[in-house]
Design a protein around this motif. Structure first.
Motif, mmCIF file in Angstrom:
data_model
loop_
_atom_site.group_PDB
_atom_site.id
_atom_site.type_symbol
_atom_site.label_atom_id
_atom_site.label_comp_id
_atom_site.label_asym_id
_atom_site.label_seq_id
_atom_site.Cartn_x
_atom_site.Cartn_y
_atom_site.Cartn_z
ATOM 1 N N PHE A 527 37.874 32.005 52.088
ATOM 2 C CA PHE A 527 37.613 32.040 50.969
ATOM 3 C C PHE A 527 36.311 31.617 50.503
ATOM 4 C CE2 PHE A 527 41.572 29.423 51.012
ATOM 5 C CZ PHE A 527 42.381 30.397 49.209
ATOM 6 N N THR A 528 35.323 32.086 51.879
ATOM 7 C CA THR A 528 33.929 31.677 51.995
ATOM 8 C C THR A 528 33.444 33.396 51.904
ATOM 9 O OG1 THR A 528 33.663 32.216 54.589
ATOM 10 C CG2 THR A 528 33.856 29.738 53.258
ATOM 11 N N ASN A 529 34.451 34.372 52.047
ATOM 12 C CA ASN A 529 34.018 35.865 51.987
ATOM 13 C C ASN A 529 33.734 35.907 50.158
ATOM 14 O OD1 ASN A 529 33.795 38.863 52.638
ATOM 15 N ND2 ASN A 529 35.660 39.274 51.887
ATOM 16 N N PRO A 530 32.528 36.740 50.126
ATOM 17 C CA PRO A 530 31.849 36.345 48.875
ATOM 18 C C PRO A 530 32.557 38.261 48.388
ATOM 19 C CG PRO A 530 30.333 36.994 50.846
ATOM 20 C CD PRO A 530 31.392 36.625 51.733
ATOM 21 N N ALA A 531 33.338 38.571 49.208
ATOM 22 C CA ALA A 531 34.095 40.168 48.742
ATOM 23 C C ALA A 531 35.126 39.325 47.560
ATOM 24 C CB ALA A 531 34.248 40.977 49.581
ATOM 25 N N LEU A 532 35.886 38.756 48.103
ATOM 26 C CA LEU A 532 36.775 38.051 48.533
ATOM 27 C C LEU A 532 37.012 37.366 46.628
ATOM 28 C CD1 LEU A 532 39.902 37.183 47.804
ATOM 29 C CD2 LEU A 532 39.256 35.010 48.953
ATOM 30 N N TRP A 533 35.368 36.987 46.362
ATOM 31 C CA TRP A 533 35.404 35.574 45.007
ATOM 32 C C TRP A 533 34.937 37.446 42.987
ATOM 33 C CZ3 TRP A 533 37.331 31.989 44.253
ATOM 34 C CH2 TRP A 533 37.797 30.817 45.513
ATOM 35 N N MET A 534 34.246 38.199 44.883
ATOM 36 C CA MET A 534 33.825 39.383 43.443
ATOM 37 C C MET A 534 35.396 40.364 43.282
ATOM 38 S SD MET A 534 30.785 41.712 46.009
ATOM 39 C CE MET A 534 30.472 42.374 45.128
ATOM 40 N N THR A 535 36.213 40.021 43.569
ATOM 41 C CA THR A 535 37.540 40.530 43.223
ATOM 42 C C THR A 535 38.546 39.749 42.201
ATOM 43 O OG1 THR A 535 37.619 41.823 45.453
ATOM 44 C CG2 THR A 535 39.917 41.584 43.749
ATOM 45 N N VAL A 536 38.211 38.194 42.808
ATOM 46 C CA VAL A 536 38.453 37.466 41.704
ATOM 47 C C VAL A 536 37.967 38.049 39.774
ATOM 48 C CG1 VAL A 536 38.188 35.122 40.967
ATOM 49 C CG2 VAL A 536 39.090 36.256 43.520
ATOM 50 N N GLY A 537 36.293 37.879 40.471
ATOM 51 C CA GLY A 537 35.422 38.182 39.299
ATOM 52 C C GLY A 537 36.299 39.889 38.020
ATOM 53 N N VAL A 538 36.316 40.549 39.729
ATOM 54 C CA VAL A 538 36.989 42.362 38.505
ATOM 55 C C VAL A 538 37.478 41.654 37.635
ATOM 56 C CG1 VAL A 538 37.772 44.260 39.500
ATOM 57 C CG2 VAL A 538 35.780 43.512 40.305
ATOM 58 N N VAL A 539 38.978 41.447 38.162
ATOM 59 C CA VAL A 539 40.130 40.668 37.824
ATOM 60 C C VAL A 539 40.056 40.046 36.011
ATOM 61 C CG1 VAL A 539 42.171 39.515 38.076
ATOM 62 C CG2 VAL A 539 41.252 40.916 40.134
ATOM 63 N N VAL A 540 38.966 38.672 36.578
ATOM 64 C CA VAL A 540 39.184 38.230 35.027
ATOM 65 C C VAL A 540 38.523 38.763 33.966
ATOM 66 C CG1 VAL A 540 37.852 36.134 34.845
ATOM 67 C CG2 VAL A 540 38.650 35.988 36.928
ATOM 68 N N LEU A 541 37.876 38.918 34.621
ATOM 69 C CA LEU A 541 36.725 40.101 33.168
ATOM 70 C C LEU A 541 37.177 41.220 33.182
ATOM 71 C CD1 LEU A 541 33.549 39.912 31.845
ATOM 72 C CD2 LEU A 541 32.643 41.600 33.957
ATOM 73 N N GLY A 542 37.915 42.335 33.785
ATOM 74 C CA GLY A 542 38.473 43.511 33.526
ATOM 75 C C GLY A 542 39.978 42.930 32.996
ATOM 76 N N ILE A 543 40.527 42.045 32.289
ATOM 77 C CA ILE A 543 41.299 41.756 32.020
ATOM 78 C C ILE A 543 40.717 40.876 30.498
ATOM 79 C CG2 ILE A 543 42.818 39.126 31.410
ATOM 80 C CD1 ILE A 543 43.953 39.023 34.315
ATOM 81 N N ILE A 544 39.861 40.282 30.440
ATOM 82 C CA ILE A 544 39.728 40.547 29.172
ATOM 83 C C ILE A 544 38.317 41.544 28.790
ATOM 84 C CG2 ILE A 544 36.973 39.158 28.104
ATOM 85 C CD1 ILE A 544 37.369 37.087 30.437
ATOM 86 N N LEU A 545 38.202 42.308 29.666
ATOM 87 C CA LEU A 545 37.768 43.754 28.799
ATOM 88 C C LEU A 545 38.507 44.645 28.303
ATOM 89 C CD1 LEU A 545 34.522 44.300 31.037
ATOM 90 C CD2 LEU A 545 34.320 44.012 28.762
ATOM 91 N N TYR A 546 40.040 44.474 29.468
ATOM 92 C CA TYR A 546 41.096 44.626 28.456
ATOM 93 C C TYR A 546 41.781 44.777 27.381
ATOM 94 C CZ TYR A 546 46.360 46.726 28.387
ATOM 95 O OH TYR A 546 47.010 47.154 28.309
ATOM 96 N N TRP A 547 41.476 43.446 26.787
ATOM 97 C CA TRP A 547 42.430 43.148 25.572
ATOM 98 C C TRP A 547 41.586 42.827 24.882
ATOM 99 C CZ3 TRP A 547 46.973 42.818 25.485
ATOM 100 C CH2 TRP A 547 48.465 41.827 26.421
ATOM 101 N N SER A 548 40.174 42.656 24.728
ATOM 102 C CA SER A 548 39.527 43.199 23.939
ATOM 103 C C SER A 548 38.249 44.985 23.823
ATOM 104 C CB SER A 548 38.550 41.812 23.567
ATOM 105 O OG SER A 548 37.401 42.349 25.304
ATOM 106 N N PHE A 549 39.195 45.346 24.877
ATOM 107 C CA PHE A 549 38.281 46.342 23.998
ATOM 108 C C PHE A 549 38.167 47.297 22.793
ATOM 109 C CE2 PHE A 549 39.356 51.682 24.334
ATOM 110 C CZ PHE A 549 37.946 52.275 25.004
ATOM 111 N N ARG A 550 39.590 47.148 22.034
ATOM 112 C CA ARG A 550 39.190 47.413 20.319
ATOM 113 C C ARG A 550 38.007 47.027 19.881
ATOM 114 N NH1 ARG A 550 43.027 43.680 20.546
ATOM 115 N NH2 ARG A 550 42.715 41.991 19.013
ATOM 116 N N HIS A 551 37.131 46.019 20.126
ATOM 117 C CA HIS A 551 36.074 44.623 19.994
ATOM 118 C C HIS A 551 35.172 45.815 20.552
ATOM 119 C CE1 HIS A 551 38.430 42.382 17.497
ATOM 120 N NE2 HIS A 551 39.100 41.995 19.164
ATOM 121 N N TRP A 552 34.576 46.314 22.154
ATOM 122 C CA TRP A 552 33.557 46.913 22.374
ATOM 123 C C TRP A 552 33.660 47.952 22.425
ATOM 124 C CZ3 TRP A 552 34.385 48.855 26.478
ATOM 125 C CH2 TRP A 552 35.160 48.889 27.893
#
Length: 803
Positions: A527-552
């Protein structure tokens, strides 16, 4: 010797394809071609154990000794990876094409082009000689041009082929100049010899210039910004071509060049910054443009650009290891290169599978437009499964191989922030942020492929063909690639131990045991690996951007984004065409006499001006042989004949006087004791005079035009000036010998070339390339004449049938 033969086997097979295509059924020819890459893959795979132990293989066919150009092949860990991709993916692509392409297509022509490309790519990765590498490099551009334009009846296919040819060949010319500079510095064309001695030449003025020129060649071939614009248009090629050229092979040629030349230029600050920064920006720009695409193939094209940028940036970051010498940090930095090689393999698997999936959708439904697709999972479950595996791997999700290499990519970027070697500092943080945002966008377009294509509502009224799953044969190749995507995730160190570590040794020859110092590939680092949390951030923000794509998505319509490089390229192309057309119309009047005036005027200005400005019109007659009466008589006869032609009133008279000039030259050869030249001149003059008389017999009566006095005066001045300059030039050259005559070298023809006839030896050996190119020109002209004759015959046959 085996490696050398592996290059020629595809070329040899390409010769037999047209012959077999006439005798076999259309589809059967594919099975014959399939044996070529399959056999080569098996042969190359047999080298894996020995290469893993550190062995290398070299073979040389001596070619041009005087220039140091030899056909030398070299197999090491790096070339083995690329050759396995070329032959392995090539096998699957040909298998896929057997079921994808219709029997109504020109399959013989298609497979000839594909084999030419395969052989050229193998030549690139196996060549140790710079000039031989360049020949194969440009052959990949030519063969890819033919493949992209395979459907030549489509305007977009012709445009895409032309665009890719212009950009990649131009980059190849720049690379050639870089190669010549390397040879000028080091005195060698051998890559291995240059690597061994390059430390002596890093301070040379040509070193930096050659580096930049080589990078231009690599960037154009691997579609790096701003040269990436050719790749989306190249998607007009058949899907098997896209899956082969634009995911696994051709676009990886530039990556290979950067990897192969890292021991030469790596460690230099300019190389580090250029390769890494261009790669990171290409990564972002490709992913940013991929999201807005509505054509699945265009989306994959921009995603390929993005992924190539990722690999390129890793090679740039890893090049810092060579500046650290043998310190502990060198291994630390080299891990980026290890990640680059790993992602290189992973990308070939998941992207090849995705291209084939898009081809299946287009083949079965008749469209690639995302706006017309949806709900395909219900009747295409196997295709959906392959698309899910490939897309999630591209997005960097477990349990797929893309997750492992993407994690290593993030780790390398985190490490780059602490890179003190080139004072990266803030730039390292910028690299990290830009790459992370690009990964978020990669996640978004990966979800678009899966959810908007295969899930949602099915729209049968917008589909051109009946909806159904692809045939079993068409699903075999992408299924194999999908299995590799999953299998590599669970067993990554098989590739790491047998392919990646030997390749690291090839890239870092000065770092002893660098391959064994690379870490084991594991999916979990805690859990201390920065790359893991970067991947988690990619997934979270990616889901948000995908579902809101028509707005941006409106940001893509902003004015600055409309000023794209494609528009600039097309505008410049149109400007060049119009400019060249305008300039051509200025001097192309349709009259031969005008063209002769242009040519002779240019000759007078350039040659006459050079003689006058340099003062090279001094004469020395002291060493000249005496002129005999026979020579005076021959010259007098030629002068009378030459002047008389001007006043001839019939073609017959002009032809005979022209023959007098030719035969007089033959007499000169007799006087100067050159009987073979005299005989040749007499035969040629006899044939040409007879042909002139034969042609003129069928022409209408010649009515000599009356030219204005002004035209006659101008023509007379030009003729007098040209004759005077040629005379002065001949006398000046004859009287000022600064160097030993080259004839002394040719007089030793028997020892140098084994020929007793000096003229034949000059043509067939000393001027072999010149003679070969002349023959090629005649061959091309002959093909053109033959084609025109055949077209005329076919037209006449069709006219008869219509009647």
């Amino acid at each position: 010797m085996t490696i050398t033969l592996s290059i020629f086997i595809p070329f040899i097979a390409a010769i037999f394809v047209p012959l077999l295509y006439k005798r076999l059924q259309s589809r059967k020819i594919g099975w014959f071609v399939l044996l070529v890459p399959l056999t080569l893959f098996a042969i190359l795979a047999s080298f894996i154990p020995s290469i893993a132990k550190g062995e290398t293989y070299t073979h040389t066919l001596r070619w041009i000794d005087s220039a140091g150009i030899h056909f030398t092949t070299y197999l090491d860990g790096l070339s083995l990876i690329f050759s396995l991709l070329i032959t392995g993916v090539g096998t699957l692509v040909i298998l896929y094409s057997i079921y994808y392409l219709s029997e109504r297509e020109s399959l013989g022509r298609f497979y000839v082009y594909l084999l030419l490309f395969m052989g050229a790519m193998l030549g690139v990765v196996f060549s140790d000689n710079l000039m031989v590498l360049y020949v194969f490099w440009e052959l990949t551009s030519i063969s890819s041009f033919l493949l992209i334009a395979f459907w030549y009846h489509r305007k977009k296919s012709r445009y895409g082929a032309q665009k890719s040819m212009l950009i990649t060949v131009s980059g190849g010319f720049a690379m050639l100049a870089g190669f010549i500079m390397l040879h000028t510095m080091t005195g060698s064309y051998s890559i291995r010899e240059i690597v061994a001695s390059i430390g002596l030449y890093t301070d040379e003025p040509l070193f930096l210039i050659s580096m930049l020129l080589v990078l231009v060649g690599a960037f154009t071939k691997s579609a790096q910004f701003p040269f990436h614009i050719w790749l989306p248009d190249a998607m007009e090629a058949p899907t098997p071509v896209s899956a082969y050229l634009h995911s696994a092979t051709m676009v990886k040629a530039g990556i290979y060049l950067v990897a192969r030349f890292t021991p030469i230029f790596g460690g230099e600050m300019t190389w580090f910054y250029l390769v890494s920064s261009v790669g990171v920006f290409t990564l972002f720009w490709g992913s940013f443009n991929a999201v807005k695409q509505t054509d699945l193939k265009a989306l994959l094209a921009y995603s390929t650009i993005s992924q190539l940028g990722l690999v390129m940036s890793l090679f740039g970051l890893g090049s810092a290891a060579l500046n650290e010498g043998h310190s502990a940090n060198s291994v630390f930095y080299a891990q980026a290169t290890f990640a680059a090689l790993f992602h290189l393999i992973n990308h070939s698997t998941f992207k090849g599978a995705l291209f084939m999936v898009v081809g299946i959708v287009d083949h079965e439904l008749g469209t690639r437009d995302i706006r017309r697709l949806g709900g395909l999972m219900s009747f295409m479950p196997v295709t959906f499964t392959i698309a899910l595996i490939g897309s999630f791997s591209m997005a960097g999700l477990p349990p797929f191989n893309g997750f492992l290499s993407k994690e290593m990519f993030f780790e390398s970027l985190v490490n780059a922030r602490n890179l003190e070697l080139f004072d990266v500092g803030t730039l390292g943080t910028l690299f990290l942020v830009v790459a992370w945002l690009a990964s978020v966008l990669t996640f978004v377009y990966s979800m678009i492929i899966v959810f908007q294509t295969f899930l949602g509502k099915f729209q049968p009224d917008r589909i051109e063909k009946p909806s159904r799953e692809a045939s079993f044969g068409m699903l075999i190749a992408p299924s194999i690639l999908a299995i590799f995507v999953v299998g590599i995730f669970f067993f990554p160190n098989i590739i790491g131990d047998y392919l990646l570590r030997p390749a690291m040794t090839a890239i870092y020859p000065t770092l002893a045991g660098v391959g064994s110092l690379m870490p084991r590939i594991v999916p979990w680092h805690g859990f201390t690996n920065p790359a893991l949390w970067m991947t988690v951030g990619v997934v979270v923000l990616g889901i948000i951007l995908y579902w809101s794509f028509r707005h941006w998505r409106g940001i893509y319509t902003l004015a600055p984004l409309k000023w794209n490089l494609d528009s600039i390229f097309n505008a410049n192309l149109v400007l060049l065409e119009k400019g060249s057309s305008y300039f051509t119309r200025l001097y192309m009047k349709g009259y031969l006499k005008d063209y002769l005036v242009y040519i002779f005027t240019f000759f007078i200005v350039v040659v006459g001006g050079a003689i006058f400005l340099t003062g090279s019109y001094s004469f020395d007659f002291s060493n000249d042989a005496p002129i005999t009466m026979n020579e005076y008589l021959i010259v007098l006869a030629m002068a009378v004949a030459g002047i008389s032609i001007l006043f001839a009133k019939s073609r017959m008279t002009a032809t005979i006087l022209n023959g007098v000039l030719g035969y007089s030259i033959a007499f000169f050869f007799v006087v100067f004791r050159a009987p073979d030249l005299a005989l040749t001149q007499a035969i040629v003059e006899t044939v040409t005079t007879a042909l002139f008389l034969l042609c003129f017999y069928f022409l209408p009566e010649w009515k000599k035009e009356r030219s204005p006095v002004r035209t006659k005066v101008v023509n007379g001045l030009i003729a007098f000036s040209v004759g005077s300059i040629v005379t002065v030039l001949a006398l000046a050259v004859q009287g000022n010998k600064m160097f030993e005559s080259i004839s002394v070298y040719f007089e030793d023809a028997y020892r140098l070339a084994g020929g007793t006839n000096i003229v034949n030896t000059i043509l067939g050996d000393f001027r072999a390339f010149d003679t070969m190119l002349e023959v090629v020109v005649l061959f091309i002209a002959g093909i053109g004449v033959f084609t025109l004759i055949k077209l005329k015959v076919r037209k006449e046959e069709r006219d008869v049938e219509d009647q």
